[in-house]
Design an enzyme around this catalytic site. Structure first.
Site, short mmCIF file in Angstrom:
data_model
loop_
_atom_site.label_atom_id
_atom_site.label_comp_id
_atom_site.label_asym_id
_atom_site.label_seq_id
_atom_site.Cartn_x
_atom_site.Cartn_y
_atom_site.Cartn_z
CE LYS A 185 2.73 1.33 10.66
NZ LYS A 185 2.75 1.15 9.19
O1 G3P Z 1 0.63 1.73 5.51
C1 G3P Z 1 0.30 0.50 4.93
C2 G3P Z 1 0.80 0.38 3.58
O2 G3P Z 1 2.19 0.66 3.46
C3 G3P Z 1 0.46 -0.90 2.89
O3 G3P Z 1 0.16 -0.49 1.64
O4 G3P Z 1 -0.08 -0.58 -0.75
O5 G3P Z 1 1.26 -2.34 0.42
O6 G3P Z 1 -1.23 -2.29 0.64
P1 G3P Z 1 0.02 -1.50 0.43
#
Ligand code: G3P
Length: 216
Positions: free
Chosen positions: A86
């Site tokens: 990634k």
């Molecule tokens: O996969 C992306 C994720 O982990 C980000 O999520 O909730 O931090 O926006 P968030």
């Protein structure tokens, strides 16, 4: 639509993998840190994750420059065949995506907030692109339209890159991206359990069993 678990929590990964509920796993440096995994312990942790999941496992590089991303990406790629590197969707990240793709290493371009970022990632040969639905919505923009626009672009040009929608805030958002044709949704363990739990199901079952018990 495939479902990936967005976590570095090994016991949740093992549980849902054994249930057959998940098709892969995504992690990032913040999720690893949440489980107490430091950058120098990530390889060992990743080995345990890849041993528990047959689908793709995305590991995000800590590096931010092209040369370092390539070195880190190549190192992780030897851990298991189901590893996906990634990379952030920056200039260096896109260059690294092209190089790793040319070396037959799978990539996931993350932190995608616009259709053109997804277009560039696809042009560099990314295996997956990760648009962040929830963070777009948090900023009062339309994160769901982002998925629809990327879907249309990828279909127009028959890109093989898969849309991996990420950063969800609700199960409604997950059902909408499924309708819009997202290939994959990556979901926290908390949201995953909400995909199938429903209070009316529990109440209905309780009522059925109560009625059945009244017949001797
Ligand atoms: O996969 C992306 C994720 O982990 C980000 O999520 O909730 O931090 O926006 P968030």
């Amino acid at each position: 639509m495939q479902i990936y678990l967005d976590t570095a929590n090994l016991s949740e990964i093992i549980k849902y993998s054994e249930y057959g509920f998940i098709d892969g796993v995504t992690t990032n440096p913040a999720l690893a840190a949440k489980e107490g995994v430091s950058p120098n312990k990530i390889v060992e942790h990743l080995q345990q994750i890849t041993n528990s999941v047959s689908g793709l496992v995305s590991i995000e590089v800590y590096a931010t420059t092209y040369n370092e991303m390539i070195a880190e990406g190549k190192k992780y790629s030897t851990i298991a065949p189901n590893i996906v590197i990634k990379l952030p969707t920056t200039e260096d990240g896109l260059r690294a995506c092209k190089t790793l793709t040319d070396n037959n290493i799978k990539t996931n371009m993350t932190l995608v907030f616009s259709p053109t970022q997804a277009l560039m990632a696809a042009k560099m040969g990314a295996t997956l692109v990760s648009p962040f639905v929830g963070r777009v919505e948090d900023a009062q923009f339309d994160g769901l339209s982002l998925i629809a626009e990327i879907r249309e672009i990828f279909d127009n040009f028959q890109f093989k890159t898969k849309i991996l929608s990420a950063s969800f805030r609700s199960i409604k958002q997950i059902s909408i991206v499924a309708q819009l044709g997202s290939d994959i949704a990556t979901i926290s363990p908390t949201l995953l359990s909400k995909l199938y739990k429903h209070p009316f199901t529990d109440k209905g079952l309780e009522d059925f069993l109560k009625t059945a018990s009244q017949v001797s």
